[in-house]
Design an enzyme around this catalytic site. Structure first.
Site, mmCIF file in Angstrom:
data_model
loop_
_atom_site.group_PDB
_atom_site.id
_atom_site.type_symbol
_atom_site.label_atom_id
_atom_site.label_comp_id
_atom_site.label_asym_id
_atom_site.label_seq_id
_atom_site.Cartn_x
_atom_site.Cartn_y
_atom_site.Cartn_z
ATOM 1 N N ASP A 83 1.939 3.348 2.927
ATOM 2 C CA ASP A 83 0.925 4.314 2.880
ATOM 3 C C ASP A 83 0.556 4.944 4.129
ATOM 4 O O ASP A 83 0.851 6.251 4.512
ATOM 5 C CB ASP A 83 -0.564 3.729 2.396
ATOM 6 C CG ASP A 83 -1.476 4.981 2.369
ATOM 7 O OD1 ASP A 83 -1.353 5.985 1.659
ATOM 8 O OD2 ASP A 83 -2.726 4.818 2.812
ATOM 9 N N ASP A 113 0.853 -1.222 -0.011
ATOM 10 C CA ASP A 113 -0.104 -0.171 -0.023
ATOM 11 C C ASP A 113 1.025 1.364 0.205
ATOM 12 O O ASP A 113 1.598 1.529 0.763
ATOM 13 C CB ASP A 113 -0.888 -0.094 1.250
ATOM 14 C CG ASP A 113 -2.183 0.738 1.064
ATOM 15 O OD1 ASP A 113 -2.237 1.886 0.831
ATOM 16 O OD2 ASP A 113 -3.386 0.087 0.902
ATOM 17 N N ASP A 139 -1.456 -0.180 -4.574
ATOM 18 C CA ASP A 139 -2.794 0.431 -5.117
ATOM 19 C C ASP A 139 -2.648 1.904 -5.483
ATOM 20 O O ASP A 139 -3.665 2.558 -6.097
ATOM 21 C CB ASP A 139 -3.770 0.121 -4.023
ATOM 22 C CG ASP A 139 -3.350 0.653 -2.689
ATOM 23 O OD1 ASP A 139 -2.054 0.991 -2.435
ATOM 24 O OD2 ASP A 139 -4.113 1.065 -1.757
ATOM 25 N N HIS A 140 -1.584 2.482 -5.207
ATOM 26 C CA HIS A 140 -1.122 3.852 -5.332
ATOM 27 C C HIS A 140 0.199 4.211 -4.736
ATOM 28 O O HIS A 140 0.683 3.686 -4.123
ATOM 29 C CB HIS A 140 -2.369 4.798 -4.612
ATOM 30 C CG HIS A 140 -2.512 4.640 -3.321
ATOM 31 N ND1 HIS A 140 -1.659 5.293 -2.466
ATOM 32 C CD2 HIS A 140 -3.412 4.149 -2.593
ATOM 33 C CE1 HIS A 140 -1.980 5.172 -1.271
ATOM 34 N NE2 HIS A 140 -3.209 4.298 -1.212
ATOM 35 N N ARG A 193 -11.767 4.061 11.214
ATOM 36 C CA ARG A 193 -12.275 3.073 10.371
ATOM 37 C C ARG A 193 -11.816 1.999 10.867
ATOM 38 O O ARG A 193 -10.712 1.634 11.564
ATOM 39 C CB ARG A 193 -11.533 3.481 9.055
ATOM 40 C CG ARG A 193 -9.974 3.135 8.918
ATOM 41 C CD ARG A 193 -9.653 3.443 7.277
ATOM 42 N NE ARG A 193 -8.172 3.251 7.274
ATOM 43 C CZ ARG A 193 -7.406 3.582 5.831
ATOM 44 N NH1 ARG A 193 -8.106 4.049 5.098
ATOM 45 N NH2 ARG A 193 -6.305 3.370 5.914
ATOM 46 N N HIS A 213 1.921 8.860 5.155
ATOM 47 C CA HIS A 213 0.946 9.985 5.540
ATOM 48 C C HIS A 213 1.310 10.911 6.853
ATOM 49 O O HIS A 213 1.023 11.934 7.099
ATOM 50 C CB HIS A 213 -0.469 9.546 5.984
ATOM 51 C CG HIS A 213 -1.392 9.217 4.567
ATOM 52 N ND1 HIS A 213 -1.566 10.014 3.868
ATOM 53 C CD2 HIS A 213 -2.242 8.035 4.341
ATOM 54 C CE1 HIS A 213 -2.320 9.542 2.790
ATOM 55 N NE2 HIS A 213 -2.548 8.295 3.284
ATOM 56 N N ARG A 234 -4.048 15.482 4.889
ATOM 57 C CA ARG A 234 -3.465 13.949 4.653
ATOM 58 C C ARG A 234 -3.442 13.917 3.067
ATOM 59 O O ARG A 234 -2.580 13.290 2.577
ATOM 60 C CB ARG A 234 -4.230 13.171 5.477
ATOM 61 C CG ARG A 234 -3.904 11.587 5.509
ATOM 62 C CD ARG A 234 -4.784 10.919 6.303
ATOM 63 N NE ARG A 234 -4.437 9.513 6.401
ATOM 64 C CZ ARG A 234 -3.662 8.680 7.231
ATOM 65 N NH1 ARG A 234 -3.022 9.636 8.085
ATOM 66 N NH2 ARG A 234 -3.645 7.743 7.372
ATOM 67 N N ASP A 235 -4.634 14.373 2.695
ATOM 68 C CA ASP A 235 -4.710 14.160 1.044
ATOM 69 C C ASP A 235 -4.338 15.631 0.349
ATOM 70 O O ASP A 235 -4.348 15.877 -0.679
ATOM 71 C CB ASP A 235 -6.306 13.667 0.682
ATOM 72 C CG ASP A 235 -6.430 12.503 1.419
ATOM 73 O OD1 ASP A 235 -5.811 11.678 1.331
ATOM 74 O OD2 ASP A 235 -7.784 12.229 1.816
ATOM 75 N N SER A 251 -6.757 3.886 -1.694
ATOM 76 C CA SER A 251 -6.898 2.758 -1.381
ATOM 77 C C SER A 251 -8.200 2.131 -2.139
ATOM 78 O O SER A 251 -8.458 1.076 -2.266
ATOM 79 C CB SER A 251 -6.556 2.426 0.095
ATOM 80 O OG SER A 251 -5.290 2.745 0.429
ATOM 81 N N LYS A 299 -5.781 -1.792 6.932
ATOM 82 C CA LYS A 299 -6.045 -1.833 5.637
ATOM 83 C C LYS A 299 -7.072 -3.144 5.485
ATOM 84 O O LYS A 299 -7.064 -3.919 4.246
ATOM 85 C CB LYS A 299 -4.763 -2.157 4.754
ATOM 86 C CG LYS A 299 -3.969 -0.860 4.834
ATOM 87 C CD LYS A 299 -4.478 0.352 4.031
ATOM 88 C CE LYS A 299 -3.766 1.568 4.007
ATOM 89 N NZ LYS A 299 -4.311 2.524 3.224
ATOM 90 N N HIS A 340 -1.051 11.164 -1.154
ATOM 91 C CA HIS A 340 -1.001 10.163 -2.200
ATOM 92 C C HIS A 340 -0.029 10.918 -3.525
ATOM 93 O O HIS A 340 -0.281 12.233 -3.714
ATOM 94 C CB HIS A 340 -1.863 9.477 -2.791
ATOM 95 C CG HIS A 340 -2.671 8.760 -1.792
ATOM 96 N ND1 HIS A 340 -3.817 8.089 -1.846
ATOM 97 C CD2 HIS A 340 -2.162 8.509 -0.255
ATOM 98 C CE1 HIS A 340 -4.076 7.608 -0.633
ATOM 99 N NE2 HIS A 340 -3.332 7.670 0.080
ATOM 100 N N ARG A 358 -16.650 8.706 0.304
ATOM 101 C CA ARG A 358 -15.781 7.405 0.753
ATOM 102 C C ARG A 358 -16.293 6.864 1.756
ATOM 103 O O ARG A 358 -16.667 7.593 2.694
ATOM 104 C CB ARG A 358 -14.328 7.654 0.400
ATOM 105 C CG ARG A 358 -13.463 6.474 0.761
ATOM 106 C CD ARG A 358 -12.203 6.856 0.583
ATOM 107 N NE ARG A 358 -11.154 5.660 1.340
ATOM 108 C CZ ARG A 358 -9.854 5.544 1.373
ATOM 109 N NH1 ARG A 358 -9.227 6.286 0.251
ATOM 110 N NH2 ARG A 358 -9.126 4.862 1.920
ATOM 111 N N GLY A 359 -16.318 5.545 1.803
ATOM 112 C CA GLY A 359 -16.993 4.701 3.076
ATOM 113 C C GLY A 359 -16.472 4.210 4.031
ATOM 114 O O GLY A 359 -16.738 4.186 5.147
ATOM 115 N N ASP A 360 -14.917 4.156 4.206
ATOM 116 C CA ASP A 360 -14.308 3.448 5.171
ATOM 117 C C ASP A 360 -14.340 4.325 6.368
ATOM 118 O O ASP A 360 -14.522 3.701 7.523
ATOM 119 C CB ASP A 360 -12.869 2.993 4.820
ATOM 120 C CG ASP A 360 -11.989 3.866 4.111
ATOM 121 O OD1 ASP A 360 -12.756 5.118 3.897
ATOM 122 O OD2 ASP A 360 -10.854 3.646 4.225
#
Length: 549
Positions: free
Chosen positions: A433, A28, A474-475, A213, A437, A170-171, A79, A363, A495, A288-290
């Site tokens: 990942d 990841d 995944d990224h 999460r 971060h 973070r993003d 992710s 994860k 990312h 996004r769900g998580d």
């Protein structure tokens, strides 16, 4: 799912499945960077990854933008979309794009759920509340979506709105919250000039409150409940004043870790502006769900026991999307998520193949929920085994090895158990990942090295078990730890837009890996057909093609 209803797979006459398992390892956040001083992957000692990337079966894959269903190639991967693409074998338009389309067409506002929310506050005279991540990272949310919701609320004559912001860092850049707060405040000021009472009510960092999460730290959600619902936190006159003060008091913290705060009247010393009370309508505007599931449960679950919610307000609650289709959370949502059917996991279950999914808590949902097309439950519990290795709750930059060794230990023990073996193993190493971060370069280098040590063990296990090993990511993240150069250089915690590595190790092959046949832009969505082919199956016609020659 009954055996009769399961989708079927046809054999691939050109391929023979290995005697042992196909082991699919996702590193990841480990992309392919420029090799500069901010590239923790290149700086790390990675003899195993270097060897794998020297195989004839090695290449790089697109893992961002339109290659994973994002609106444009300026959008980083993440992710969720990465594991969706890997598991689905096709590119589905993802949350950010679906929400933007629904807003632009007006479909979101014509829907029953939006009308239900608006009718509720018209009847109760309580505010309409928006809670979510305030940035343009486009991973969990986008500020433009919030601004559109605010404009429509005014058009629908909602007199009072309260916004509860989660600062990002973070993003997007680590201390960029004031940029987004100023944009939001300008929009709210224009609406107040039109006679509407629209204000920011509370806030705090996304990794401090609300957005936990995989049930890793329910205390985060409880802190969010205290701040957003009860209005219990340190008071400030404005969100800008709150963030500026917290920056000064905590120079070591970036936006994602800021303590919670509330905005109060009388210049910040009076009553909180926005506790959520009976009769309110609440929208969680992340798509996004998580990191949306736990706060959603806190609002909706009548049998909730994770913390004391009393007094729990009776509200109308909706998510921007449905965050879990199996659990039907939330019950009401503004935009339908992508309908992902016939994922690789579902097809293999239908073919009677045994699958193992394993990761540490950070994860775990990625190799289960996201990999399965946003489905939590196994397709066939008799054929599938899911193992979660509990993550530490301690600072990741202090423990960059995380639980990679324990994940590997548990995996290898499971593969050596007596009885029928597994046909496909899917695992995720979270280190690149999660530590990436934090923005700590040295820690991230160690994180990548910890993963490489585990890859060496997977190589040996692949040889011993007669299997095949697939290694990818995944990224990107750890591959780009800085933005800019010289005095303009800033720590990057988000990312990257870089490609990710792919290597297939097959000890049966004379050159230790199969020959590849690559399309113009190979991506993560090509990996499902590739994996099915290695297992001796022909992928469905609508899957993106296998990369095997």
């Amino acid at each position: 799912m009954s055996a009769a209803s399961r989708p079927t797979l046809a054999p691939d006459p050109t391929r023979v499945a290995p005697e042992g398992p196909v082991i699919f390892a996702v590193m990841d956040g480990v992309g392919v960077g420029r090799g500069d001083e901010g590239d923790a992957v290149t700086a790390a000692l990675t003899p195993t990854l270097d060897w794998l990337r020297g195989l004839p079966s090695a290449t790089t894959l697109a893992a961002h933008g339109t290659a994973v269903g994002m609106p444009s190639d300026k959008d980083m991967g993440n992710s969720e979309v990465g594991h969706n693409a890997i598991g689905a074998g096709r590119v589905f338009e993802q949350g950010a794009k679906l929400v933007a389309q629904s807003i632009a067409s007006g479909a979101l506002f014509r829907g029953e759920v939006w009308r239900w929310l608006i009718e509720g506050v018209h009847d109760s005279r309580e505010p309409l509340h928006f809670i979510g991540l305030l940035s343009d990272g486009n991973v969990h949310s986008h500020i433009d979506h919030l601004l559109a919701l605010l404009d429509r609320a005014a058009a629908d004559a909602v007199p009072k709105v309260r916004v509860h912001i989660l600062t990002d860092g973070r993003d997007v850049p680590g201390r960029s919250a004031l940029r987004y707060i100023d944009t939001l405040e300008a929009a709210l000021a224009k609406l107040r000039e039109q006679g509407f009472d629209y204000q920011i009510a509370s806030g705090g960092g996304r990794m401090h409150l609300t957005m936990d999460r995989y049930e890793a730290d329910w205390a985060m959600v409880e802190r969010g409940w205290d701040v957003h619902v009860r209005g219990r936190a340190r008071k400030f006159a404005s969100a800008r004043a709150a963030v500026e003060t917290l920056y000064a008091e905590h120079p070591e913290l970036d936006d994602q870790h800021l303590p919670g705060f509330v905005i109060a009247d009388q210049g910040g010393v009076g009553a909180p502006l926005g506790p959520i009370r009976d009769g309110a309508s609440v929208v969680f505007f992340n798509f996004r769900g998580d990191r949306a599931l736990e706060i959603t449960r806190a609002f909706e679950d009548d049998s909730f026991t994770e913390f004391d919610r009393s007094p729990r307000p009776k509200v109308r609650y909706a998510g921007m999307m449905q965050y879990d289709g199996d659990l039907h959370l939330p019950k009401r949502f503004l935009t339908a998520p992508p309908a992902i059917d016939r994922s690789m996991g579902e097809l293999l279950a239908g073919a009677g193949k045994r699958q193992l999914a394993i990761a540490e808590t950070h994860k775990f949902g990625h190799v289960t929920y996201f990999w399965n097309g946003n489905r939590s439950a196994p397709f066939d519990p008799a054929l599938e085994r899911y193992i979660e290795v509990p993550s530490d709750a301690k600072p990741l930059e202090q423990r960059p090895w995380m639980k990679a060794a324990e994940v590997t230990d548990t995996l290898l023990q499971a593969l050596r158990e007596p009885g029928p073996g597994f046909d496909l193993v899917r695992l995720n190493y979270a280190n690149g990942d999660m530590v990436g971060h934090t923005g700590e370069l040295r820690s991230t280098i160690l994180a990548v090295e910890a993963v490489d040590l585990c890859l060496a063990r997977l190589v040996r296990a692949t040889e011993q078990l007669g299997g095949v090993l697939i290694v990818t990511a995944d990224h990107g993240n750890a591959d780009q730890m800085f933005d800019g150069e010289g005095e303009a250089r800033q720590v990057r915690t988000s990312h990257s837009l870089n490609p990710v590595p792919l290597a297939i190790y097959d000890p049966r092959e004379p050159r230790l890996g199969p020959a590849l046949s690559l399309p113009a832009r190979p991506g993560l969505s090509n990996l499902a057909a590739t994996t099915l082919s290695l297992l001796g199956f022909a992928a469905p016609d609508d899957y993106d093609p296998s990369l095997l020659a």
